[in-house]
Design a protein around this motif. Structure first.
Motif, PDB file in Angstrom:
ATOM      1  N   ILE A   1       0.850  -1.184   0.000  1.00 33.41           N
ATOM      2  CA  ILE A   1       0.000   0.000   0.000  1.00 33.41           C
ATOM      3  C   ILE A   1       0.889   1.239   0.000  1.00 33.41           C
ATOM      4  CG2 ILE A   1      -1.813   1.247   1.235  1.00 33.41           C
ATOM      5  CD1 ILE A   1      -2.676  -1.454   0.163  1.00 33.41           C
ATOM      6  N   LEU A   2       0.678   2.132  -0.955  1.00 31.06           N
ATOM      7  CA  LEU A   2       1.430   3.384  -0.954  1.00 31.06           C
ATOM      8  C   LEU A   2       1.071   4.191   0.290  1.00 31.06           C
ATOM      9  CD1 LEU A   2       1.219   4.636  -4.656  1.00 31.06           C
ATOM     10  CD2 LEU A   2       2.889   3.112  -3.595  1.00 31.06           C
ATOM     11  N   VAL A   3       2.090   4.732   0.951  1.00 34.14           N
ATOM     12  CA  VAL A   3       1.847   5.488   2.178  1.00 34.14           C
ATOM     13  C   VAL A   3       2.721   6.734   2.212  1.00 34.14           C
ATOM     14  CG1 VAL A   3       1.103   3.538   3.607  1.00 34.14           C
ATOM     15  CG2 VAL A   3       3.542   4.065   3.407  1.00 34.14           C
TER      16      VAL A   3
ATOM     17  N   LYS B   1       1.740  13.709  17.504  1.00 27.47           N
ATOM     18  CA  LYS B   1       2.269  13.918  18.855  1.00 27.47           C
ATOM     19  C   LYS B   1       2.733  12.611  19.482  1.00 27.47           C
ATOM     20  CE  LYS B   1      -2.310  13.749  21.076  1.00 27.47           C
ATOM     21  NZ  LYS B   1      -3.262  14.492  21.934  1.00 27.47           N
ATOM     22  N   TYR B   2       2.321  11.474  18.888  1.00 30.70           N
ATOM     23  CA  TYR B   2       2.744  10.170  19.391  1.00 30.70           C
ATOM     24  C   TYR B   2       3.930   9.599  18.605  1.00 30.70           C
ATOM     25  CZ  TYR B   2      -1.917  10.519  21.429  1.00 30.70           C
ATOM     26  OH  TYR B   2      -3.027  10.958  22.101  1.00 30.70           O
ATOM     27  N   GLY B   3       4.371  10.333  17.576  1.00 33.01           N
ATOM     28  CA  GLY B   3       5.446   9.833  16.734  1.00 33.01           C
ATOM     29  C   GLY B   3       4.978   9.691  15.295  1.00 33.01           C
ATOM     30  N   PRO B   4       5.830   9.171  14.412  1.00 31.33           N
ATOM     31  CA  PRO B   4       5.462   9.066  12.999  1.00 31.33           C
ATOM     32  C   PRO B   4       4.418   7.987  12.749  1.00 31.33           C
ATOM     33  CG  PRO B   4       7.608   8.076  13.382  1.00 31.33           C
ATOM     34  CD  PRO B   4       7.213   8.736  14.663  1.00 31.33           C
ATOM     35  N   GLY B   5       3.550   8.251  11.780  1.00 31.19           N
ATOM     36  CA  GLY B   5       2.549   7.285  11.344  1.00 31.19           C
ATOM     37  C   GLY B   5       2.455   7.285   9.833  1.00 31.19           C
ATOM     38  N   LEU B   6       1.638   6.381   9.294  1.00 36.91           N
ATOM     39  CA  LEU B   6       1.539   6.177   7.853  1.00 36.91           C
ATOM     40  C   LEU B   6       0.132   6.507   7.367  1.00 36.91           C
ATOM     41  CD1 LEU B   6       3.341   2.705   7.676  1.00 36.91           C
ATOM     42  CD2 LEU B   6       4.354   4.960   7.263  1.00 36.91           C
ATOM     43  N   ILE B   7       0.044   7.408   6.400  1.00 37.66           N
ATOM     44  CA  ILE B   7      -1.235   7.736   5.777  1.00 37.66           C
ATOM     45  C   ILE B   7      -1.348   6.951   4.475  1.00 37.66           C
ATOM     46  CG2 ILE B   7      -2.651   9.548   4.772  1.00 37.66           C
ATOM     47  CD1 ILE B   7      -1.249  11.544   6.538  1.00 37.66           C
ATOM     48  N   PRO B   8      -2.318   6.038   4.349  1.00 40.26           N
ATOM     49  CA  PRO B   8      -2.486   5.303   3.088  1.00 40.26           C
ATOM     50  C   PRO B   8      -2.891   6.240   1.959  1.00 40.26           C
ATOM     51  CG  PRO B   8      -3.656   4.223   4.900  1.00 40.26           C
ATOM     52  CD  PRO B   8      -3.261   5.584   5.387  1.00 40.26           C
TER      53      PRO B   8
ATOM     54  N   SER C   1       4.189   9.568  -6.844  1.00 42.16           N
ATOM     55  CA  SER C   1       5.111  10.667  -6.548  1.00 42.16           C
ATOM     56  C   SER C   1       4.882  11.260  -5.165  1.00 42.16           C
ATOM     57  CB  SER C   1       4.974  11.761  -7.611  1.00 42.16           C
ATOM     58  OG  SER C   1       3.716  12.416  -7.507  1.00 42.16           O
ATOM     59  N   LYS C   2       3.726  10.993  -4.567  1.00 44.07           N
ATOM     60  CA  LYS C   2       3.416  11.511  -3.231  1.00 44.07           C
ATOM     61  C   LYS C   2       3.842  10.550  -2.126  1.00 44.07           C
ATOM     62  CE  LYS C   2      -0.697  13.842  -5.082  1.00 44.07           C
ATOM     63  NZ  LYS C   2      -2.182  13.907  -5.045  1.00 44.07           N
ATOM     64  N   ALA C   3       4.222   9.331  -2.494  1.00 47.52           N
ATOM     65  CA  ALA C   3       4.487   8.292  -1.501  1.00 47.52           C
ATOM     66  C   ALA C   3       5.909   8.379  -0.967  1.00 47.52           C
ATOM     67  CB  ALA C   3       4.244   6.917  -2.111  1.00 47.52           C
ATOM     68  N   ASP C   4       6.055   8.124   0.336  1.00 41.25           N
ATOM     69  CA  ASP C   4       7.375   7.982   0.955  1.00 41.25           C
ATOM     70  C   ASP C   4       7.827   6.528   0.968  1.00 41.25           C
ATOM     71  OD1 ASP C   4       7.844  10.721   1.716  1.00 41.25           O
ATOM     72  OD2 ASP C   4       6.271  10.456   3.214  1.00 41.25           O
ATOM     73  N   GLY C   5       6.930   5.632   0.593  1.00 49.03           N
ATOM     74  CA  GLY C   5       7.261   4.215   0.570  1.00 49.03           C
ATOM     75  C   GLY C   5       5.991   3.392   0.526  1.00 49.03           C
ATOM     76  N   ALA C   6       6.120   2.122   0.885  1.00 53.65           N
ATOM     77  CA  ALA C   6       4.985   1.207   0.832  1.00 53.65           C
ATOM     78  C   ALA C   6       4.871   0.445   2.142  1.00 53.65           C
ATOM     79  CB  ALA C   6       5.144   0.229  -0.332  1.00 53.65           C
ATOM     80  N   ALA C   7       3.633   0.157   2.528  1.00 51.17           N
ATOM     81  CA  ALA C   7       3.364  -0.673   3.703  1.00 51.17           C
ATOM     82  C   ALA C   7       3.070  -2.094   3.247  1.00 51.17           C
ATOM     83  CB  ALA C   7       2.183  -0.116   4.489  1.00 51.17           C
ATOM     84  N   ARG C   8       3.647  -3.052   3.938  1.00 49.16           N
ATOM     85  CA  ARG C   8       3.458  -4.465   3.597  1.00 49.16           C
ATOM     86  C   ARG C   8       2.235  -5.015   4.321  1.00 49.16           C
ATOM     87  NH1 ARG C   8       5.405  -9.246   6.285  1.00 49.16           N
ATOM     88  NH2 ARG C   8       5.442 -11.035   4.862  1.00 49.16           N
ATOM     89  N   ILE C   9       1.298  -5.564   3.536  1.00 51.64           N
ATOM     90  CA  ILE C   9       0.123  -6.244   4.089  1.00 51.64           C
ATOM     91  C   ILE C   9       0.270  -7.725   3.748  1.00 51.64           C
ATOM     92  CG2 ILE C   9      -2.381  -6.300   4.235  1.00 51.64           C
ATOM     93  CD1 ILE C   9      -1.144  -3.592   4.968  1.00 51.64           C
ATOM     94  N   GLU C  10       0.357  -8.568   4.766  1.00 60.17           N
ATOM     95  CA  GLU C  10       0.674  -9.971   4.564  1.00 60.17           C
ATOM     96  C   GLU C  10      -0.425 -10.707   3.796  1.00 60.17           C
ATOM     97  OE1 GLU C  10       0.537  -8.449   7.443  1.00 60.17           O
ATOM     98  OE2 GLU C  10       2.450  -8.650   8.528  1.00 60.17           O
TER      99      GLU C  10
END
Length: 419
Positions: free
Chosen positions: A344-346, A352-359, A372-381
């Motif tokens: 998933i592009l994120v 305030k709790y630290g970094p998180g991922l916006i899908p 081009s807006k993504a900082d990376g990808a989240a792995r969904i098993e």
């Protein structure tokens, strides 16, 4: 040709093939200024004690600590060429060797100073503010191990222990072949039915950023003769060949045909991952060949999940460190099909709790605007159909830009290579 046709193998099986096929390239000796981010090929030890003699750990005055054991003490400041004797002191600077006879250094902030004397009001303990000989390491101590990726501090340490050139695993050379119908150079003005070539440009930028040499970028139309010639040419100089495009179901037979004609072995031509399903791994002569989808997002997934990690293995990186990964929470619930492993592009966002991922949503695997807006990808098993907001997933950074801005809050959750 021996061909292992395993449609849509798992990512674990794909990596099993890669680990079996790839071993580090030969070593070379590089000057320190050229060795940044290379992987060390031999253990390096110190050629002398560090530090080689006692040194002052503070700006102040070298003293005999016994002079201070009987209450407030006035000491005479002597010339730098003289030796310490009872009742005297000598001005020292942080990092300077301590003079003969010195048993402590008193910081200048802790004393009263006149023109030629100092007043010490409290007793000073032996060895105070002295960095003792061999405090950091003794001569012959191994300090940098095989497989260490060399960063700025490591190179400084190499210089300090007498290594002006160091043995490293050679960086791989990579050839990129962009393959497909109606592709034109990105500098051209395309007709309506034509597409500007973009994957080769993206991949070259990523490889160059990782300090891999790109030997060539070829733009090849859907012609098996031209493709065969391009692969043959790439084999002369490259350690790895990256073919992007021509991997859809109706097109994918051309690349395997060329590999067959060149006597290569195909290990897989499909991975159970979305996006990026149509991927191929082969070995032709001594070169590793990757086939990636022509779609921008599928190609980026293949590049970061398989190609760049494989190049790190060739460079001497260990398997457990070759895929940058960190556990971070999703900030919104996502729904996926459970029959494939998903990426998933994120986008990274500080809270305030630290970094998180916006899908990020994307309409197709060719949606380069979303990519081009993504900082990376989240792995969904494989097997999961949804991930609720707040649940942690493996985040795979694409490049070091925005990711590095969050490292101070990420702490020791980060695992893997230099992304």
């Amino acid at each position: 040709m021996s061909r292992l046709s395993i449609p849509l193998i798992s990512t674990d099986d794909a990596w099993a093939h890669l680990k079996q096929l790839i071993s580090p390239l030969p070593t070379e000796s590089l000057a320190l200024s050229d060795a940044m981010d290379c992987y060390l090929a031999d253990t390096l030890s110190s050629d002398r004690d560090l530090p080689p003699q006692d040194r002052a750990a503070s700006d102040g005055y070298a003293i005999l600590c016994e002079d201070t054991h009987h209450g407030p003490t006035v000491l005479k400041v002597i010339d730098e060429t003289a030796h310490l004797t009872p009742g005297t002191c000598l001005r020292v600077i942080t990092g300077n060797p301590t003079p003969l006879g010195c048993s402590a250094v008193v910081p200048e902030k802790d004393i009263d100073i006149t023109d030629d004397t100092i007043l010490i009001k409290e007793p000073i303990l032996r060895s105070s503010h002295i960095l003792k000989q061999a405090h950091f390491s003794k001569k012959g101590t191994p300090l940098l191990e095989v497989g260490k990726q060399l960063k700025t501090g490591h190179l400084g340490l190499c210089a300090a222990i007498g290594h002006t050139s160091i043995p490293v695993v050679r960086r791989p050379k990579v050839a990129i072949i962009s393959y497909g119908q109606n592709l034109v150079d990105c500098a051209a003005k395309p007709d309506k039915y034509q597409l500007r070539e973009m994957n080769g440009t993206m991949f070259k930028a990523a490889l160059s950023h990782a300090l891999y040499e790109v030997t060539t970028i070829d733009l090849v139309s859907e012609d098996p003769v031209a493709l065969k010639q391009s692969v043959t040419d790439a084999m002369r100089d490259a350690d790895a060949i990256l073919v992007t495009g021509g991997m859809s179901a109706e097109q994918s037979r051309l690349l395997p045909t060329v590999i067959t004609q060149l006597g290569g072995t195909i290990y897989y031509d499909g991975i159970n991952i979305k996006p990026g399903q149509r991927q191929l791994l082969a070995k032709v002569n001594e070169q590793i060949l990757f086939g990636l989808p022509g779609s921008s997002i599928g190609g980026l997934v293949g590049l970061h999940e398989f190609v760049l990690p494989a190049l790190r293995l060739l460079s001497g990186c260990s398997y457990k460190e070759c895929i940058p990964s960190i556990r971070l929470p999703l900030m919104r619930t996502v729904q996926v099909g459970g029959t494939r492993e998903h990426r998933i592009l994120v986008k990274l966002q500080n809270t305030k709790y630290g970094p998180g991922l916006i899908p990020l949503s994307f309409t197709s695997s060719s949606d380069l605007v979303s990519a081009s807006k993504a900082d990376g990808a989240a792995r969904i098993e494989y097997g999961r159909t949804s991930v609720a907001a707040g649940q942690y997933v493996d985040f795979r950074p694409w490049g070091s830009g925005n990711f590095s801005n969050h490292c101070s809050t990420i702490g020791d959750q980060y695992v893997g290579a230099n992304g």
